[in-house]
Design a protein around this motif. Structure first.
Motif, PDB file in Angstrom:
ATOM      1  N   CYS A  56       0.823  -1.210   0.000  1.00 10.47           N
ATOM      2  CA  CYS A  56       0.000   0.000   0.000  1.00 10.47           C
ATOM      3  C   CYS A  56       0.857   1.260   0.000  1.00 10.47           C
ATOM      4  N   GLU A  59       1.786   2.030  -3.431  1.00 11.23           N
ATOM      5  CA  GLU A  59       0.645   2.571  -4.186  1.00 11.23           C
ATOM      6  C   GLU A  59       0.351   4.017  -3.787  1.00 11.23           C
ATOM      7  N   SER A  87       0.458   7.318  -6.321  1.00 11.02           N
ATOM      8  CA  SER A  87      -0.611   8.280  -6.611  1.00 11.02           C
ATOM      9  C   SER A  87      -0.069   9.700  -6.755  1.00 11.02           C
ATOM     10  N   ARG A 113      -5.847   0.413  -5.733  1.00 10.51           N
ATOM     11  CA  ARG A 113      -5.233   1.138  -6.852  1.00 10.51           C
ATOM     12  C   ARG A 113      -5.008   2.591  -6.468  1.00 10.51           C
ATOM     13  N   PRO A 114      -4.016   3.257  -7.092  1.00  5.91           N
ATOM     14  CA  PRO A 114      -3.788   4.681  -6.776  1.00  5.91           C
ATOM     15  C   PRO A 114      -5.023   5.542  -6.990  1.00  5.91           C
TER      16      PRO A 114
END
Lengths: 304, 164
Positions: B29, B32, B36, B126-127
């Motif tokens: 995480c 990710e 972002s 997901r980002p």
């Protein structure tokens, strides 16, 4: 210069009313230029303004005693010094000034970085203290060059008065001095490759680590005002003398914008240097350059 | 609501500064979250800035299933983030402790310890989902102001996958 013009310069142009929006604009240009260089879209136009307002609305941690009082005072001193430095810039022709205002401008420009050093040490955080120590070392390294460049410009043109310096035609010596000033600006504004004092990745923004809310907002503002004052000083020395006031102001702002853009591009294209490399750069390369400028300025003055 | 409050609300929504904390995550995480901010997703368009100090942050992003060692650190960091603040739990681990459930080294899930505002599910999310979660947290932050955190929990939906 009477009281009204002095107040108008300090409060309207190039003082607070112009300088604060200009500070936010330059902070935005800095972030946007970095984003564009990295192939991103970057923050919206009003981002520094939103950040400022949001920080004003946050609470601050409780601080007690003299240390707490000092921690609250440093950002305010930094903002007022930077705003005063902007107010001294002779943008409009024949707007006054006094003998030796260049020296006062230099002192006011130096005060925010002194405040940063003091703020880091009074925060008692290990990261803050490391950041302050780095800022102190950096300030000793670049200030010699910075001051020598100013002295060489003043000596070659026989005056320490900004108004007369702006009015005099630029000599080759002055261009050498302006170039030396430009080399010092990234260190003065804590930009890459000389951004050690507020290194985000290694020491969590250094001296600012314990600041929050309105105090942090004041630091952001003082950083923006430093941008305006430092680029304004270079723009004053580099701009041609124009008697039409609106054209003079336009050229001044355009030059500042160009310098900000160039410095931001440099910042995004380079990586952070270690402290010893930075100090060596300023002492070895630029010092020779500045000493040459001063000695030739003095030589020219003796000859004339 | 007067003009200053409106401006403050708008500014809070448009300038979320994050502090990222790992409470025993596998790093999926975390990668990710950093992704972002990269050119493809560019969260800075929303005013997002990843800060190094919790003092500067508005939104606390926590990844990981909360190990025993991390509990004290979570409380310290949560207290260091100054109000108004919001908490985003990134990934399935802080929400449910995920595959590590019933492990004797864990003291999760996260909302046992601090009030969580937005959960972003996924292993890893997901980002796009993380950005949506942060945007929701910023909205909550703006609406809440200096009032204490509400008990209602928001679960950020994973947006439809966009193939690059």
């Amino acid at each position: 210069m009477n009281l009204t013009t002095a107040l108008a310069r300090l409060l309207i142009f190039p003082g607070l009313l112009f300088a604060v929006p200009a500070a936010w604009f330059f902070l935005w240009v800095e972030r946007k230029a970095v984003a564009l260089m990295q192939g991103r879209v970057g923050p919206p136009f009003m981002q520094p303004f939103f950040d400022f307002i949001k920080l004003l609305g946050k609470s601050t941690p409780p601080r007690s005693g003299v240390g707490g009082l000092l921690m609250r005072a440093w950002p305010l001193i930094a903002v007022s010094a930077a705003a005063g430095a902007v107010g001294l810039l002779p943008v409009l022709p024949s707007s006054g000034g006094f003998e030796g205002d260049l020296i006062l401008l230099l002192a006011l420009l130096e005060l925010p970085s002194m405040c940063i050093i003091a703020a880091g040490f009074s925060s008692r955080s290990i990261f803050g203290e490391i950041g302050s120590a780095r800022e102190a070392v950096l300030s000793v390294a670049y200030n010699v060059v910075f001051l020598l460049a100013i002295v060489s410009i003043a000596a070659s043109q026989h005056t320490f008065r900004l108004e007369s310096l702006a009015a005099l035609p630029a000599s080759p010596m002055r261009w050498l001095g302006v170039l030396a000033l430009l080399v010092c600006l990234p260190a003065k504004l804590h930009l890459n490759p000389f951004s050690l004092p507020n290194a985000e990745q290694e020491i969590y923004s250094g001296p600012m680590v314990e600041y929050a809310g309105p105090e942090l907002a004041m630091w952001e503002l003082s950083h923006g005002l430093e941008w305006v004052a430092a680029t304004g000083l270079v723009a004053t020395l580099a701009a041609p003398y124009i008697t039409i006031w609106w054209l003079a102001a336009l050229v001044f702002v355009g030059l500042m914008f160009a310098i900000v853009l160039a410095l931001s591009t440099l910042a995004s294209a380079t990586a952070r240097l270690a402290i010893d490399t930075t100090v060596r750069f300023y002492w070895q390369c630029t010092l020779i350059f500045a000493v040459l400028a001063v000695s030739s300025a003095l030589f020219m003055r003796l000859r004339s | 609501m007067n003009l200053w409050n409106k401006l403050m609300c708008y500014s809070r929504r448009h300038s979320p500064w994050l502090f990222h904390m790992n409470s025993g995550s596998c790093n999926g995480c975390d990668i990710e979250l950093v992704a972002s901010l990269t050119p493809r997703y560019d969260a800075e368009q929303l005013g997002v800035r990843l800060e190094g100090s919790p003092r500067h942050a508005d939104i606390l992003c926590i990844t990981g299933p909360v190990t025993h060692n991390a509990v004290k650190a979570i409380h310290t960091v949560y207290d260091q983030v100054l109000g108004p603040k919001a908490v985003v739990a990134i990934g399935s681990c802080p929400a449910t402790t995920n595959v590590f459930i019933d492990s004797r080294t864990l003291d999760g899930p996260l909302n046992k310890h601090i009030p969580v505002d937005v959960f972003v599910p996924g292993c890893p999310p997901r980002p796009d989902a993380i950005i949506q979660g942060v945007a929701k947290a910023a909205e909550i932050l703006a609406a809440r102001g200096n009032n204490p955190p509400a008990t209602e929990i928001v679960i950020a939906e994973t947006p439809a996958e966009v193939q690059p």
